[in-house]
Structures are given as structure tokens and as C-alpha cells.
Design an enzyme around this catalytic site. Structure first.
Site, PDB file in Angstrom:
ATOM      1  N   ASP A 166     -41.990   8.265 260.657  1.00 25.00           N
ATOM      2  CA  ASP A 166     -41.912   6.875 260.189  1.00 25.00           C
ATOM      3  C   ASP A 166     -41.259   6.755 258.812  1.00 25.00           C
ATOM      4  O   ASP A 166     -40.929   5.647 258.383  1.00 25.00           O
ATOM      5  CB  ASP A 166     -43.319   6.258 260.106  1.00 25.00           C
ATOM      6  N   ASP A 171     -45.981   1.068 263.954  1.00 30.50           N
ATOM      7  CA  ASP A 171     -45.956   2.304 264.726  1.00 30.50           C
ATOM      8  C   ASP A 171     -47.197   2.294 265.624  1.00 30.50           C
ATOM      9  O   ASP A 171     -48.170   1.591 265.335  1.00 30.50           O
ATOM     10  CB  ASP A 171     -45.982   3.496 263.768  1.00 30.50           C
ATOM     11  N   CYS A 185     -46.361 -10.656 220.693  1.00 28.71           N
ATOM     12  CA  CYS A 185     -45.845 -11.681 221.605  1.00 28.71           C
ATOM     13  C   CYS A 185     -44.821 -11.070 222.545  1.00 28.71           C
ATOM     14  O   CYS A 185     -44.489  -9.892 222.445  1.00 28.71           O
ATOM     15  CB  CYS A 185     -45.206 -12.829 220.836  1.00 28.71           C
ATOM     16  N   ASP A 240     -47.529   6.019 259.765  1.00 25.35           N
ATOM     17  CA  ASP A 240     -48.351   7.071 259.149  1.00 25.35           C
ATOM     18  C   ASP A 240     -47.763   8.464 259.284  1.00 25.35           C
ATOM     19  O   ASP A 240     -48.275   9.412 258.705  1.00 25.35           O
ATOM     20  CB  ASP A 240     -49.752   7.070 259.773  1.00 25.35           C
ATOM     21  N   CYS A 268     -41.874  -9.016 221.483  1.00 28.02           N
ATOM     22  CA  CYS A 268     -42.085  -7.612 221.127  1.00 28.02           C
ATOM     23  C   CYS A 268     -41.701  -6.684 222.273  1.00 28.02           C
ATOM     24  O   CYS A 268     -41.415  -5.504 222.050  1.00 28.02           O
ATOM     25  CB  CYS A 268     -43.550  -7.363 220.765  1.00 28.02           C
TER      26      CYS A 268
END
Length: 749
Positions: free
Chosen positions: A639, A436, A23, A635, A26
């Protein structure tokens, strides 16, 4: 140990499979046990798939021993576990639980029916004196077989001063059996009440709980389908070329730099670079893109993708755990095991829930025993037992992790790599998205878009001269011009006296002619007249193209325009984002005229141009201070600061490793359409988690008072312990089933 070594040891990750968790209570017990081991820096236990991710430099054996002392067992998980083996283990667990449920039901149901029909011998009668002790012995055997794991788990935790679901079930069923034994042994002393045994309740409760756990195991197994499919992509053998001969070897025997052969229809074994041949490769399972990708010499190929047609040779560049597929699987697992803020609250509640329930059960017993109607002892016992059984916090513990697992898995199948649970929760809250330009809105691969000539020159001549002097340049625009010349199979001239003038262009000699290629500033510096071409250059710039003039001996020979075209789906993605009320801003280091032209094509009205990398992060900061929840899509290396600063950073997977490492979410292919899909999935996931938590809280909030008997004084209603057991078991199944809806929910509404 150096500072770098210490830092790297803190980043070490180990994944453990934990056995015996029953449960949500735990979770905290297992986390405390692991955190106590020397060298452990951070622990995250996932109740949904019974695993733990441990950061640090601790001994795995010490961690396993700590878990064993806390009442659990563990095994280290590494490499590509065979999905069929995992499925077999889950099937065995399901079958074992079902058998335990059947054994308990086989005896408990007839006993319950006969008891209700009042055909069983009366306790204390001559027949009852030997009948009921036999029933007690049989039910004890069933308790041992069908509920032994609950009792042993509870005992281990009691020794450590802890409690979980096992404690509640063991107390409920054990006290039912013990109370029933007292009733049959001392029935003569209980004449003031109608003696009643609860042997059937104790075993039917176990039947329901085991049955519910079996269904939960089966349903939970479906949540890891994405991982199983990703692991299943990894082929077991590879065809290598050694000593001029082709041979099939085990995947783990492939070395770096080896040459491998891939035939039509085969899976690519490891990452590499194509060195001979031509083909198309289906990368849909990794990227979500259904259209096969063309591969030629020097193209990268990725492990797990499928060669559609053509045969080719490639060199292995990444093997084993370093392949893109292995990294994706590891990222998905890490994200599935991570906890968003909403989950941490549920874990804290669950960690104190069981002791509180035991206290409520004890209080219920005392109230009924002292103030209840006759037989007060019987009522006190039944109500307190029902409270213990119904209050299990399993549903509460599953509510968040099961939804996270399903969502992260589905995202991976769509080509969206979610790196942590907080990102999954935060993405749906984004109000402003910064894009970008290069490589994000546009393809990031400049191409020659126009070649215009002056008198006495043709397009091939202008391209030949420009490509010849650009052959020594490393500028991105030069690559576009050289690619155009190569495609047209134009032979280049030999150049001398090459000079690159930063920000202006280049000059060189071809034979006895002085060639100038660049912008207006270059022409001005060298006295080249270009007034008649100004209007055309401005027109091209307004269209988002970079126009460069070619002059031969200070006379304009032509204009070459290079553009970075927008991606085919950028405008659609921007429209979808704006329709959801999102504010879109394009931020780029490019000049304002080109930036505005590209933004217009994509449907973006807000543009910030000529922005330096560090200024991008500052723009994000200012928007955050203004109250915006900012998402950043990029990318490139430039950035990375803005991706890290944003509330949610989206990296285009075709970009640089630095950008990807700085982001929270990676779009494995370059499509911006994945961004609105990720946002929609985040919103659906958070909604699903809230539904699960609300259902779990509602269940316990209503269930416990009803079990305690609050309806009895007015309506005369008492909840049966057996019904409580069934309700408790079904609550977990309901949560898991609701979470699995995320696998099919529509994201393009």
C-alpha cells in the site's frame, strides 16, 4: 561524506525553545536568524509554544548565538522533559507577568481616576512644578520594571533593522512618557493648547498588555496538555532482573535485551516482547481504545501503557528515544510545530505588518497635526499612539499554530497520529476514500471458518492431515490452519515428499498415503474428482471464504474454509463516511468473488480486485486527475506507493513500518472508525483557524482606522490609548480560548 550521510544529515532535527518572542513578527525574524546559520536546511518556528524545529546539520551553539544577535535567547530541548518542570516554568512566567501588571495598575489606576476627577494640580502651577516631575520619575521606574522587556527587545531589533510588537509597545508607551515630560517642562510655551500629561496612559497600557500576556500564557499552557500527558506516561524507574535478582533502576539505565518484571497496576517502562506470564494491558492513552488488550507469550508491550492484572516478564526491544511512546511524542511535537498552507500566509502578512503600522501611525500624526482641530499636537500624539498600541499582530500570529497544537494533541489522545500540518488541513477536503481490504477492512488474520467432511472422515482427522502437511508452508492460510490445530491440541503427523505448487496448493506423504491440499487446479492436475463439492465451494467463496479441498489418495476427504473476517466496526465506519457524502472504493489484490463478498459485508459498492501494488497508486492518480481529493487507507508494504500518492494517506498503526512512514496520518489501532473522526477533526480545525484569522483581521481592520480617528469628524469619537491596550491584549486571549474549544468539540455528529 557519502550521499547517504549527506541525506541523513539533512534529516537531522533539533528542537529549540525560544525565549523573547512577543508577536507574530518575531516568527520571521527568528526563522531568518536560524536560516542564516551554516548547515541549516529548513526552519519552522511556532509562535504558539515559542519553539523551533530545525532540520540540518548545524551547530546548536551557532544557532543560539544567531538568535541572541536577533534579540532572542534559546535552549535545546531533548529527551523527556519533566512536565512538572515545564508547568513550573509556565507558572513562574504567569506570576511574573501578573506582578508587572499589578505594579503598573497599582499606580496607573489611581492616577487615571484622579485625573478624570480633575483634582490633580494643573501643569505649570506652583504645586504642579514639583508634583509632575515626581510623577514622571515614578512612571519611568514603572516603565523600566513593567515594560523593560518591551524596550530592550525593541532596541535589539532596531539595531538589526527589524520591528515587532515590542517596537509598537515601546514606541507607544515611550512616546507617551516623553511627550508628557515635554508638556510639563515647556508648559509655558504651550498656552495655545490645554497641556495634558499621559503618564497614566503609558503605565495602564503596560498593565493591560502584561495582564493579557499572563492570561494568554495560562490559556496557552492548556494547549500542550496532550504532550504533558504523553510525557507523564513514561515511568521514571523500571524493575529489571539481573543475576537472578529483581531490582529497581532509573529508566535511562535499562539496556536492550534486559529482562524486566511488570506487576499489576504498574506502567510498562520500555517496549518489549512478553516472555513469561499472562496479563491484560490498558493501552487507552496511546491508542484511544478503552478495552484492555490481552497479552500472552510473544505479545508486544509498549512503554507507557498500564498493566491491569497479572505479573509478567518481558525482554526490552526498544529503549529511550526509540520506544513507540518517544516516537509518538516526537511526531506530535513535529506536527504541532509544522505549518499548513493557511499559516504561511498569515506569517507573511505578520512579517510586514509592524513596519506598515508604524508608517500608518506616522501618517496619522501628520494628518492630525496639519489638519486637526486645536490642540492639533495633542490630538496628533494621542491618535498615533493609539494606532501603535492597538495594532499588535499577536492574535494574527497565534490564529493558526494554536489551533494546530490543540487539534494534533487531541488527535494523539484519540489514537490518531497526525504527522504534519498540511495533512490536518487537507483531510477535511477528502472526497474519495480508497480502502485496502486485508488488515484495513478485515482483521488481516485469517482464521478457519468451516471444516466439512466426506464419508469415513471426521473434522479432527481432516484438520490433522491438513495441518500436518501445512506445517512446512509459509503461506498465511497455513498459519490459520496450524493455529486451529494448536487450539484443539491436535498432534501432527510426520510428513515426507513435501511439495508446494505455487498458486495451487501442496502435496506430501503421510505414512503411505498421498495427501493433496489446495484448490480446484491442484485437483485437476492430479485427477481428483470433486464435482459433487463444486456447489459448496462456490457458496463459501461467495461468502468471502477461501475454500480448499483435502484429498487422500485422490479421494476427497473434506473441505477447509479459511476467511479473513471484517473488523467489527468496519461497516459502521463505512456508513459514517458515506453519510458525509464520501465516495468509498475498496481496492485489493484478492480475487473478485472474495473481494465483492467482503465489500458487501462492509457496505461498499465500488470494488477493484486483483490489483497489483503499483496499480493501486495509478488508481489514485486517475481519481486525482478526475478532480477527486483522494484519501488512501492501508497497512501493508504493497500500500506504500498509493499512500504516498494520495492527497492524504492513512496508515493502520498495526501494519508495516513502510506503510506508516509513507502515510500522513497513522491510526494507532486498527479501527476504521478513527478515519471519520480524523476527517471531522480536520474540518473543525480548519473552521477554527478561519474563525481565528477572521477575528484577528477584523480586529485590526476595524481597530486601526478607529484608533486613527476616522469616527471623530462625524461622531466626535476618539479611542483612548488605554482602551486600545486592553483590546489588543484581549484579542490574543480570545484567539487562544477559541482554539481550546477544539479539545471538546463533538466529532461524531
Amino acid at each position: 561524506m557519502s550521499t547517504n550521510e549527506r541525506a541523513s544529515s539533512k534529516d537531522n532535527k533539533l528542537r529549540l525553545s525560544i525565549l523573547g518572542m512577543s508577536c507574530a513578527g518575531c516568527v520571521s525574524a527568528a526563522e531568518e536568524a536560524l536560516a542564516s546559520v551554516a548547515g541549516v536546511v529548513e526552519v519552522s518556528v511556532n509562535f504558539a509554544d515559542h519553539s523551533a524545529i530545525v532540520k540540518g546539520d548545524a551547530d546548536p551553539e551557532l544557532m543560539k548565538r544567531a538568535l541572541q544577535d536577533a534579540g532572542y535567547d534559546a535552549a535545546v530541548m531533548e529527551g523527556f522533559e519533566d512536565p512538572s518542570e515545564q508547568e513550573e516554568r509556565e507558572l513562574q512566567r504567569y506570576q511574573k507577568l501578573m506582578l508587572k501588571a499589578k505594579v503598573a495598575a497599582f499606580f496607573g489606576v489611581p492616577l487615571m481616576v484622579l485625573s478624570h476627577l480633575e483634582v490633580l494640580p494643573t501643569i505649570g502651577s506652583d504645586f504642579g512644578r514639583w508634583f509632575w516631575p515626581i510623577i514622571a520619575i515614578i512612571t519611568l521606574g514603572i516603565l523600566r520594571y513593567s515594560g523593560g522587556h518591551f524596550f530592550s527587545g525593541a532596541l535589539k531589533l532596531i539595531k538589526k533593522g527589524q520591528a515587532n510588537m515590542d517596537t509598537l509597545i515601546a514606541l507607544g508607551t515611550g512616546s507617551a512618557w516623553f511627550y508628557s515630560c515635554v508638556v510639563i517642562d515647556y508648559s509655558s510655551h504651550l498656552t495655545q493648547m490645554a497641556p495634558h500629561a499621559y503618564f497614566e496612559a503609558s503605565v495602564i497600557i503596560l498593565a493591560f498588555i502584561n495582564f493579557g500576556s499572563a492570561l494568554e500564557t495560562k490559556a496557552r499552557g492548556r494547549t500542550s496538555s496532550a504532550i504533558r500527558e504523553l510525557i507523564g506516561l513514561q515511568p521514571r524507574t523500571a524493575r529489571v532482573v539481573r543475576d537472578g535478582k529483581e531490582q529497581d533502576i532509573a529508566i535511562e539505565d535499562v539496556g536492550l535485551g534486559e529482562t524486566l518484571r511488570v506487576r499489576p497496576g504498574e506502567k510498562i517502562a520500555v517496549d518489549g516482547v512478553l516472555i513469561d506470564g499472562h496479563s491484560t494491558v490498558d493501552e487507552s492513552m496511546l491508542t484511544g481504545e478503552s478495552i484492555p488488550v490481552e497479552k500472552t507469550k510473544d505479545s508486544e508491550v509498549v512503554a507507557g501503557t498500564i498493566n491491569v492484572q497479572g505479573s509478567f516478564l518481558f525482554n526490552a526491544t526498544r529503549i529511550g528515544r526509540d520506544t513507540a511512546l518517544a516516537q509518538i511524542i516526537n511526531s506530535v511535537r513535529t506536527a504541532q510545530g509544522s505549518k499548513p498552507a493557511i499559516a504561511k500566509l498569515a506569517d507573511k502578512i505578520a512579517s510586514v505588518f509592524v513596519p506598515v503600522v508604524v508608517a500608518i501611525a506616522a501618517l496619522t500624526f501628520l494628518i492630525w497635526y496639519n489638519f486637526g482641530p486645536d490642540p492639533s499636537l495633542g490630538y496628533a500624539f494621542v491618535t498615533s499612539m493609539t494606532v501603535l498600541v492597538i495594532a499588535c499582530p499577536c492574535a494574527l500570529g497565534l490564529a493558526t499554530p494554536i489551533s494546530v497544537m490543540v487539534s494534533v494533541g487531541r488527535a494523539a489522545q484519540m489514537g490518531i497520529l497526525i504527522r504534519n500540518g498540511d495533512a490536518l488541513q487537507s483531510t477535511g477536503k477528502v472526497t474519495c476514500l480508497i480502502l485496502d481490504k486485508t488488515g484495513t477492512v478485515t482483521e488481516g488474520k485469517p482464521v478457519v471458518s468451516a471444516i466439512e467432511t466426506a464419508e469415513d472422515y471426521d473434522q479432527d482427522t481432516v484438520l490433522r492431515l491438513a495441518a500436518s502437511i501445512e506445517s512446512g508452508s509459509e503461506h498465511p492460510l497455513a498459519a490459520a490452519i496450524l493455529a486451529e490445530a494448536e487450539e484443539k491440541q491436535i498432534k501432527l503427523d510426520k510428513t515426507t515428499a513435501f511439495e508446494a505448487i505455487a498458486g495451487h496448493g501442496i502435496t506430501a506423504m503421510i505414512a503411505d498415503q498421498k495427501i493433496f491440499f489446495g484448490n480446484q487446479a491442484l485437483m485437476d492436475e492430479n485427477g481428483v474428482k470433486y464435482a459433487r463439492h463444486i456447489k459448496r465451494i462456490e457458496e463459501l467463496s461467495a461468502q468471502g471464504q477461501t475454500a480448499m479441498m483435502l484429498a487422500v489418495d485422490k479421494k476427497i476427504a473434506g473441505i477447509i474454509a479459511v476467511s479473513d473476517p471484517i473488523k467489527t466496526d468496519s461497516a459502521i465506519a463505512v456508513h459514517q463516511l458515506k453519510s458525509r457524502g464520501m465516495r468509498i472504493i475498496m481496492v485489493t489484490g484478492d480475487n473478485e468473488i472474495t473481494a465483492k463478498a467482503i465489500a458487501k459485508q462492509a457496505g461498499i459498492s465500488e470494488v477493484k480486485a486483483q490489483v497489483l501494488p503499483e496499480e493501486k497508486a495509478e488508481i489514485v492518480r486517475k481519481l486525482q486527475l478526475a478532480g477527486e481529493v483522494v484519501g488512501m487507507v492501508g497497512d501493508g508494504i504493497n500500500d506504500a506507493p498509493a499512500l504516498a500518492q494520495a492527497n492524504v494517506g492513512f496508515a493502520i498503526g498495526t501494519g508495516t513500518d513502510v506503510a506508516i512512514e509513507s502515510a500522513d496520518i497513522v491510526i494507532l489501532q486498527g479501527s476504521l472508525l478513527k478515519v471519520p473522526e480524523a476527517i471531522a477533526l480536520s474540518k473543525e480545525t480548519v473552521k477554527n483557524i478561519k474563525q481565528n484569522l477572521l477575528g484577528a483581521f477584523f480586529y485590526n481592520t476595524i481597530g486601526i482606522p478607529v484608533a486613527a480617528g476616522v469616527l471623530f469628524p462625524v461622531f466626535g469619537i476618539l479611542l483612548s490609548p488605554m482602551i486600545a491596550g486592553a483590546a489588543m491584549a484581549m484579542s490574543s486571549v480570545t484567539v487562544v480560548t477559541n482554539a481550546n474549544r477544539l479539545r471538546w468539540v463533538e466529532l461524531n455528529k
